[in-house]
Scaffold this motif. Structure first.
Motif, PDB file in Angstrom:
ATOM      1  N   VAL A   1       0.830  -1.218   0.000  1.00  0.00           N
ATOM      2  CA  VAL A   1       0.000   0.000   0.000  1.00  0.00           C
ATOM      3  C   VAL A   1       0.861   1.264   0.000  1.00  0.00           C
ATOM      4  O   VAL A   1       0.538   2.255  -0.641  1.00  0.00           O
ATOM      5  N   GLU A   2       1.957   1.177   0.721  1.00  0.00           N
ATOM      6  CA  GLU A   2       2.825   2.351   0.787  1.00  0.00           C
ATOM      7  C   GLU A   2       3.475   2.635  -0.570  1.00  0.00           C
ATOM      8  O   GLU A   2       3.570   3.774  -1.003  1.00  0.00           O
ATOM      9  N   LEU A   3       3.887   1.542  -1.245  1.00  0.00           N
ATOM     10  CA  LEU A   3       4.460   1.704  -2.586  1.00  0.00           C
ATOM     11  C   LEU A   3       3.441   2.309  -3.549  1.00  0.00           C
ATOM     12  O   LEU A   3       3.766   3.198  -4.334  1.00  0.00           O
ATOM     13  N   ILE A   4       2.198   1.805  -3.447  1.00  0.00           N
ATOM     14  CA  ILE A   4       1.140   2.335  -4.328  1.00  0.00           C
ATOM     15  C   ILE A   4       0.951   3.826  -4.049  1.00  0.00           C
ATOM     16  O   ILE A   4       0.885   4.655  -4.952  1.00  0.00           O
ATOM     17  N   TRP A   5       0.913   4.165  -2.770  1.00  0.00           N
ATOM     18  CA  TRP A   5       0.701   5.547  -2.380  1.00  0.00           C
ATOM     19  C   TRP A   5       1.828   6.455  -2.883  1.00  0.00           C
ATOM     20  O   TRP A   5       1.578   7.534  -3.439  1.00  0.00           O
ATOM     21  N   ILE A   6       3.053   5.995  -2.744  1.00  0.00           N
ATOM     22  CA  ILE A   6       4.192   6.788  -3.212  1.00  0.00           C
ATOM     23  C   ILE A   6       4.112   7.000  -4.724  1.00  0.00           C
ATOM     24  O   ILE A   6       4.305   8.100  -5.231  1.00  0.00           O
ATOM     25  N   THR A   7       3.744   5.910  -5.459  1.00  0.00           N
ATOM     26  CA  THR A   7       3.643   6.007  -6.911  1.00  0.00           C
ATOM     27  C   THR A   7       2.542   6.989  -7.314  1.00  0.00           C
ATOM     28  O   THR A   7       2.742   7.848  -8.175  1.00  0.00           O
ATOM     29  N   VAL A   8       1.368   6.870  -6.680  1.00  0.00           N
ATOM     30  CA  VAL A   8       0.249   7.752  -7.021  1.00  0.00           C
ATOM     31  C   VAL A   8       0.638   9.213  -6.749  1.00  0.00           C
ATOM     32  O   VAL A   8       0.446  10.097  -7.594  1.00  0.00           O
ATOM     33  N   ALA A   9       1.223   9.468  -5.570  1.00  0.00           N
ATOM     34  CA  ALA A   9       1.582  10.833  -5.204  1.00  0.00           C
ATOM     35  C   ALA A   9       2.633  11.392  -6.156  1.00  0.00           C
ATOM     36  O   ALA A   9       2.562  12.540  -6.583  1.00  0.00           O
ATOM     37  N   PHE A  10       3.583  10.546  -6.528  1.00  0.00           N
ATOM     38  CA  PHE A  10       4.649  10.992  -7.429  1.00  0.00           C
ATOM     39  C   PHE A  10       4.092  11.325  -8.819  1.00  0.00           C
ATOM     40  O   PHE A  10       4.398  12.371  -9.402  1.00  0.00           O
ATOM     41  N   LEU A  11       3.219  10.414  -9.340  1.00  0.00           N
ATOM     42  CA  LEU A  11       2.651  10.652 -10.668  1.00  0.00           C
ATOM     43  C   LEU A  11       1.773  11.898 -10.672  1.00  0.00           C
ATOM     44  O   LEU A  11       1.811  12.711 -11.592  1.00  0.00           O
ATOM     45  N   TRP A  12       0.995  12.067  -9.595  1.00  0.00           N
ATOM     46  CA  TRP A  12       0.120  13.236  -9.527  1.00  0.00           C
ATOM     47  C   TRP A  12       0.950  14.522  -9.465  1.00  0.00           C
ATOM     48  O   TRP A  12       0.620  15.526 -10.103  1.00  0.00           O
ATOM     49  N   GLY A  13       2.047  14.456  -8.737  1.00  0.00           N
ATOM     50  CA  GLY A  13       2.960  15.595  -8.666  1.00  0.00           C
ATOM     51  C   GLY A  13       3.498  15.957 -10.040  1.00  0.00           C
ATOM     52  O   GLY A  13       3.571  17.128 -10.413  1.00  0.00           O
ATOM     53  N   LEU A  14       3.832  14.925 -10.825  1.00  0.00           N
ATOM     54  CA  LEU A  14       4.327  15.146 -12.189  1.00  0.00           C
ATOM     55  C   LEU A  14       3.244  15.778 -13.058  1.00  0.00           C
ATOM     56  O   LEU A  14       3.499  16.727 -13.797  1.00  0.00           O
ATOM     57  N   VAL A  15       2.016  15.228 -12.952  1.00  0.00           N
ATOM     58  CA  VAL A  15       0.902  15.753 -13.748  1.00  0.00           C
ATOM     59  C   VAL A  15       0.711  17.244 -13.429  1.00  0.00           C
ATOM     60  O   VAL A  15       0.629  18.085 -14.322  1.00  0.00           O
ATOM     61  N   MET A  16       0.673  17.573 -12.145  1.00  0.00           N
ATOM     62  CA  MET A  16       0.452  18.962 -11.753  1.00  0.00           C
ATOM     63  C   MET A  16       1.601  19.862 -12.208  1.00  0.00           C
ATOM     64  O   MET A  16       1.398  21.024 -12.536  1.00  0.00           O
ATOM     65  N   PHE A  17       2.800  19.319 -12.242  1.00  0.00           N
ATOM     66  CA  PHE A  17       3.942  20.102 -12.700  1.00  0.00           C
ATOM     67  C   PHE A  17       3.741  20.533 -14.150  1.00  0.00           C
ATOM     68  O   PHE A  17       3.926  21.690 -14.514  1.00  0.00           O
ATOM     69  N   PHE A  18       3.313  19.580 -14.990  1.00  0.00           N
ATOM     70  CA  PHE A  18       3.127  19.919 -16.404  1.00  0.00           C
ATOM     71  C   PHE A  18       1.865  20.748 -16.623  1.00  0.00           C
ATOM     72  O   PHE A  18       1.803  21.565 -17.539  1.00  0.00           O
TER      73      PHE A  18
ATOM     74  N   MET B   1       0.930  23.061 -14.704  1.00  0.00           N
ATOM     75  CA  MET B   1       1.344  24.418 -14.374  1.00  0.00           C
ATOM     76  C   MET B   1       1.814  25.145 -15.638  1.00  0.00           C
ATOM     77  O   MET B   1       1.466  26.289 -15.887  1.00  0.00           O
ATOM     78  N   ILE B   2       2.600  24.417 -16.440  1.00  0.00           N
ATOM     79  CA  ILE B   2       3.102  24.995 -17.685  1.00  0.00           C
ATOM     80  C   ILE B   2       1.950  25.183 -18.674  1.00  0.00           C
ATOM     81  O   ILE B   2       1.824  26.216 -19.321  1.00  0.00           O
ATOM     82  N   TYR B   3       1.074  24.176 -18.747  1.00  0.00           N
ATOM     83  CA  TYR B   3      -0.070  24.249 -19.657  1.00  0.00           C
ATOM     84  C   TYR B   3      -0.996  25.413 -19.287  1.00  0.00           C
ATOM     85  O   TYR B   3      -1.394  26.213 -20.127  1.00  0.00           O
ATOM     86  N   TRP B   4      -1.315  25.530 -17.985  1.00  0.00           N
ATOM     87  CA  TRP B   4      -2.229  26.585 -17.531  1.00  0.00           C
ATOM     88  C   TRP B   4      -1.657  27.978 -17.767  1.00  0.00           C
ATOM     89  O   TRP B   4      -2.390  28.928 -17.935  1.00  0.00           O
ATOM     90  N   HIS B   5      -0.364  28.057 -17.759  1.00  0.00           N
ATOM     91  CA  HIS B   5       0.252  29.366 -17.980  1.00  0.00           C
ATOM     92  C   HIS B   5      -0.162  29.926 -19.336  1.00  0.00           C
ATOM     93  O   HIS B   5      -0.407  31.114 -19.493  1.00  0.00           O
ATOM     94  N   GLY B   6      -0.260  29.014 -20.334  1.00  0.00           N
ATOM     95  CA  GLY B   6      -0.634  29.469 -21.669  1.00  0.00           C
ATOM     96  C   GLY B   6      -2.126  29.396 -21.921  1.00  0.00           C
ATOM     97  O   GLY B   6      -2.716  30.309 -22.480  1.00  0.00           O
ATOM     98  N   ALA B   7      -2.767  28.314 -21.503  1.00  0.00           N
ATOM     99  CA  ALA B   7      -4.140  28.062 -21.906  1.00  0.00           C
ATOM    100  C   ALA B   7      -5.135  28.206 -20.763  1.00  0.00           C
ATOM    101  O   ALA B   7      -6.309  27.916 -20.932  1.00  0.00           O
ATOM    102  N   GLY B   8      -4.707  28.655 -19.630  1.00  0.00           N
ATOM    103  CA  GLY B   8      -5.596  28.656 -18.472  1.00  0.00           C
ATOM    104  C   GLY B   8      -6.349  29.940 -18.245  1.00  0.00           C
ATOM    105  O   GLY B   8      -6.963  30.122 -17.211  1.00  0.00           O
TER     106      GLY B   8
END
Ligand SMILES: [Cu+2]
Length: 176
Positions: A19-36, A38-45
């Protein structure tokens, strides 16, 4: 349980629970999604950031603001000049301890180049009740092109803590 010490003294050699591994993976992927995003919203948001900023001096900015106030003041309100500049023009608003000066009056569906600068410390320009928020720095002219699409009375609130009078730092913009 986090409240009791681990039963094995050398606990860091234990395998990580699934469960901890799953949680780390989900949090990491979501962090990556939000990072990109941020760049997308800068132009199209449809963000209302100030895309232009120029270095200025407090004196120069005050001079330009005073010139506008002298030319286009239409009335006074509680000691503040109410300025009605022509559509399409450059409009100035000063942030200082502790006021937004002067009061501006815009015409609906007309565009203006709104120049914001602080004469002392950092202030935050927040236009209520809309979602328009930007930082106003000393030494910089922050330019926003505004086209009000709603008539009414709008308040400018300082949302960057700037001292003892921060909560009284209110300005006004009318749209007719
Ligand atoms: Cu302030």
């Amino acid at each position: 349980m986090a409240l009791t010490p681990p039963s094995a003294r050398i606990w860091w050699h234990e395998p990580v629970a699934k469960v901890e591994l799953i949680w780390i993976t989900v949090a990491f992927l979501w962090g990556l999604v939000m990072f990109f995003m941020m760049i997308y919203w800068h132009g199209a948001g449809k963000q209302n950031l100030s895309n232009e900023a120029y270095r200025i001096t407090a004196e120069g900015f005050t001079e330009r603001t005073n010139a506008m106030v002298e030319q286009y003041t239409v009335r006074e309100e509680a000691g503040y000049p109410v300025v009605h500049p022509p559509p399409g023009s450059d409009v100035y608003m000063i942030a200082r301890l502790w006021q937004w000066w002067p009061i501006l009056e815009f015409e609906k569906d007309q565009s203006y180049r709104l120049h914001l600068a602080s004469l002392d410390w950092q202030h935050g320009f927040s236009l209520q009740p809309t979602n328009i928020n930007l930082q106003v720095h000393p030494g910089y002219d922050m330019v926003v092109t505004v086209t009000p699409d709603q008539a009414g009375e709008f308040s400018v609130v300082c949302n960057e803590f700037c001292g003892i009078g921060h909560h009284m730092m209110l300005g006004k913009i009318y749209v007719k």
